[in-house]
Design a protein around this motif. Structure first.
Motif, PDB file in Angstrom:
ATOM      1  N   PHE A 140       0.831  -1.197   0.000  1.00  0.00           N
ATOM      2  CA  PHE A 140       0.000   0.000   0.000  1.00  0.00           C
ATOM      3  C   PHE A 140       0.868   1.250   0.000  1.00  0.00           C
ATOM      4  N   ILE A 141       0.483   2.245  -0.779  1.00  0.00           N
ATOM      5  CA  ILE A 141       1.113   3.566  -0.723  1.00  0.00           C
ATOM      6  C   ILE A 141       0.043   4.514  -0.219  1.00  0.00           C
ATOM      7  N   LEU A 142       0.345   5.150   0.922  1.00  0.00           N
ATOM      8  CA  LEU A 142      -0.602   6.063   1.557  1.00  0.00           C
ATOM      9  C   LEU A 142      -0.060   7.476   1.499  1.00  0.00           C
ATOM     10  N   GLU A 143      -0.915   8.409   1.078  1.00  0.00           N
ATOM     11  CA  GLU A 143      -0.547   9.818   1.090  1.00  0.00           C
ATOM     12  C   GLU A 143      -1.230  10.452   2.288  1.00  0.00           C
ATOM     13  N   LEU A 144      -0.421  10.893   3.244  1.00  0.00           N
ATOM     14  CA  LEU A 144      -0.950  11.484   4.469  1.00  0.00           C
ATOM     15  C   LEU A 144      -1.464  12.886   4.205  1.00  0.00           C
ATOM     16  N   ASP A 145      -2.525  13.258   4.891  1.00  0.00           N
ATOM     17  CA  ASP A 145      -3.071  14.610   4.744  1.00  0.00           C
ATOM     18  C   ASP A 145      -2.429  15.579   5.725  1.00  0.00           C
ATOM     19  N   SER A 146      -1.347  15.159   6.361  1.00  0.00           N
ATOM     20  CA  SER A 146      -0.568  16.007   7.268  1.00  0.00           C
ATOM     21  C   SER A 146       0.889  15.942   6.828  1.00  0.00           C
ATOM     22  N   PRO A 147       1.623  17.042   6.987  1.00  0.00           N
ATOM     23  CA  PRO A 147       3.038  17.003   6.601  1.00  0.00           C
ATOM     24  C   PRO A 147       3.850  16.121   7.545  1.00  0.00           C
ATOM     25  N   LEU A 148       4.906  15.521   7.007  1.00  0.00           N
ATOM     26  CA  LEU A 148       5.811  14.740   7.843  1.00  0.00           C
ATOM     27  C   LEU A 148       6.680  15.695   8.661  1.00  0.00           C
ATOM     28  N   PRO A 149       7.001  15.352   9.906  1.00  0.00           N
ATOM     29  CA  PRO A 149       7.882  16.199  10.712  1.00  0.00           C
ATOM     30  C   PRO A 149       9.223  16.422  10.007  1.00  0.00           C
ATOM     31  N   GLY A 150       9.850  17.544  10.282  1.00  0.00           N
ATOM     32  CA  GLY A 150      11.072  17.958   9.594  1.00  0.00           C
ATOM     33  C   GLY A 150      12.254  17.029   9.731  1.00  0.00           C
ATOM     34  N   ASP A 151      12.317  16.244  10.819  1.00  0.00           N
ATOM     35  CA  ASP A 151      13.466  15.368  11.031  1.00  0.00           C
ATOM     36  C   ASP A 151      13.322  14.018  10.330  1.00  0.00           C
ATOM     37  N   ILE A 152      12.228  13.808   9.640  1.00  0.00           N
ATOM     38  CA  ILE A 152      11.985  12.539   8.957  1.00  0.00           C
ATOM     39  C   ILE A 152      12.389  12.664   7.484  1.00  0.00           C
ATOM     40  N   GLU A 153      13.104  11.647   6.987  1.00  0.00           N
ATOM     41  CA  GLU A 153      13.623  11.651   5.622  1.00  0.00           C
ATOM     42  C   GLU A 153      13.137  10.434   4.846  1.00  0.00           C
ATOM     43  N   ILE A 154      13.334  10.436   3.529  1.00  0.00           N
ATOM     44  CA  ILE A 154      13.019   9.279   2.698  1.00  0.00           C
ATOM     45  C   ILE A 154      13.822   8.083   3.207  1.00  0.00           C
ATOM     46  N   GLY A 155      13.166   6.932   3.331  1.00  0.00           N
ATOM     47  CA  GLY A 155      13.811   5.718   3.829  1.00  0.00           C
ATOM     48  C   GLY A 155      13.603   5.488   5.315  1.00  0.00           C
ATOM     49  N   ASP A 156      13.188   6.530   6.045  1.00  0.00           N
ATOM     50  CA  ASP A 156      12.893   6.370   7.469  1.00  0.00           C
ATOM     51  C   ASP A 156      11.573   5.630   7.639  1.00  0.00           C
ATOM     52  N   TYR A 157      11.460   4.913   8.734  1.00  0.00           N
ATOM     53  CA  TYR A 157      10.200   4.261   9.082  1.00  0.00           C
ATOM     54  C   TYR A 157       9.470   5.117  10.103  1.00  0.00           C
ATOM     55  N   VAL A 158       8.165   5.269   9.902  1.00  0.00           N
ATOM     56  CA  VAL A 158       7.346   6.101  10.775  1.00  0.00           C
ATOM     57  C   VAL A 158       6.112   5.325  11.224  1.00  0.00           C
ATOM     58  N   SER A 159       5.539   5.806  12.307  1.00  0.00           N
ATOM     59  CA  SER A 159       4.266   5.296  12.803  1.00  0.00           C
ATOM     60  C   SER A 159       3.286   6.459  12.810  1.00  0.00           C
ATOM     61  N   PHE A 160       2.006   6.178  12.568  1.00  0.00           N
ATOM     62  CA  PHE A 160       0.984   7.222  12.601  1.00  0.00           C
ATOM     63  C   PHE A 160      -0.387   6.585  12.762  1.00  0.00           C
ATOM     64  N   VAL A 161      -1.361   7.401  13.083  1.00  0.00           N
ATOM     65  CA  VAL A 161      -2.755   6.970  13.122  1.00  0.00           C
ATOM     66  C   VAL A 161      -3.545   7.842  12.170  1.00  0.00           C
ATOM     67  N   CYS A 162      -4.666   7.321  11.690  1.00  0.00           N
ATOM     68  CA  CYS A 162      -5.543   8.114  10.845  1.00  0.00           C
ATOM     69  C   CYS A 162      -6.998   7.700  11.099  1.00  0.00           C
ATOM     70  N   ALA A 163      -7.894   8.620  10.867  1.00  0.00           N
ATOM     71  CA  ALA A 163      -9.307   8.384  11.107  1.00  0.00           C
ATOM     72  C   ALA A 163      -9.943   7.545   9.995  1.00  0.00           C
ATOM     73  N   ARG A 164      -9.344   7.616   8.786  1.00  0.00           N
ATOM     74  CA  ARG A 164      -9.942   6.910   7.652  1.00  0.00           C
ATOM     75  C   ARG A 164      -8.912   6.821   6.531  1.00  0.00           C
ATOM     76  N   ILE A 165      -9.066   5.809   5.673  1.00  0.00           N
ATOM     77  CA  ILE A 165      -8.264   5.678   4.461  1.00  0.00           C
ATOM     78  C   ILE A 165      -9.231   5.660   3.292  1.00  0.00           C
ATOM     79  N   ASP A 166      -8.960   6.506   2.300  1.00  0.00           N
ATOM     80  CA  ASP A 166      -9.865   6.663   1.161  1.00  0.00           C
ATOM     81  C   ASP A 166      -9.235   6.167  -0.137  1.00  0.00           C
TER      82      ASP A 166
END
Length: 122
Positions: free
Chosen positions: A94-120
């Motif tokens: 799955f490729i998900l486009e977040l509706d919030s910007p990624l924090p400044g210290d996060i780069e391509i290749g980093d792994y992140v965790s997040f929550v979302c109310a819905r996936i469309d």
């Protein structure tokens, strides 16, 4: 490849549906309006999040995970950043486009965790 496994119409007239999709490892229930695909069709990517929040860097873990939160459409996810400018994260296939910007210290290749109310599906 991500395919549609099941469709539960909320309103066929409005083409509004709960769409069950899967890759080889994960399943997600998405919201779609309008839905112009059928069961067995390939899902267009990216998928889009609604109210993505609590985005943080996973320093020690490099894992894909998808966990449903409650009975609605909410999910807790973790994956690899593939496009910082468009806030895109890959979770399994799955490729998900977040509706919030990624924090400044996060780069391509980093792994992140997040929550979302819905996936469309759009």
């Amino acid at each position: 490849m991500i395919k549609i496994d099941k469709i539960e119409w909320l309103s066929e007239e409005a083409k509004e549906a709960e769409v069950y999709i899967s890759d080889e490892n994960f399943n997600i229930i998405c919201f779609a309006c309008p839905l112009d695909q059928d069961v067995g069709d390939e899902v267009p990517l990216p998928l889009y999040t609604l109210h993505a929040e609590h985005i943080y860097l996973l320093k020690d873990e490099k894992v894909f995970s998808i966990e449903k939160e409650g009975t609605g459409f909410a999910y807790s996810l973790s994956g690899c950043v593939i496009d910082k400018d468009n806030s895109q994260v890959k979770v399994g296939e799955f490729i998900l486009e977040l509706d919030s910007p990624l924090p400044g210290d996060i780069e391509i290749g980093d792994y992140v965790s997040f929550v979302c109310a819905r996936i469309d599906i759009c």
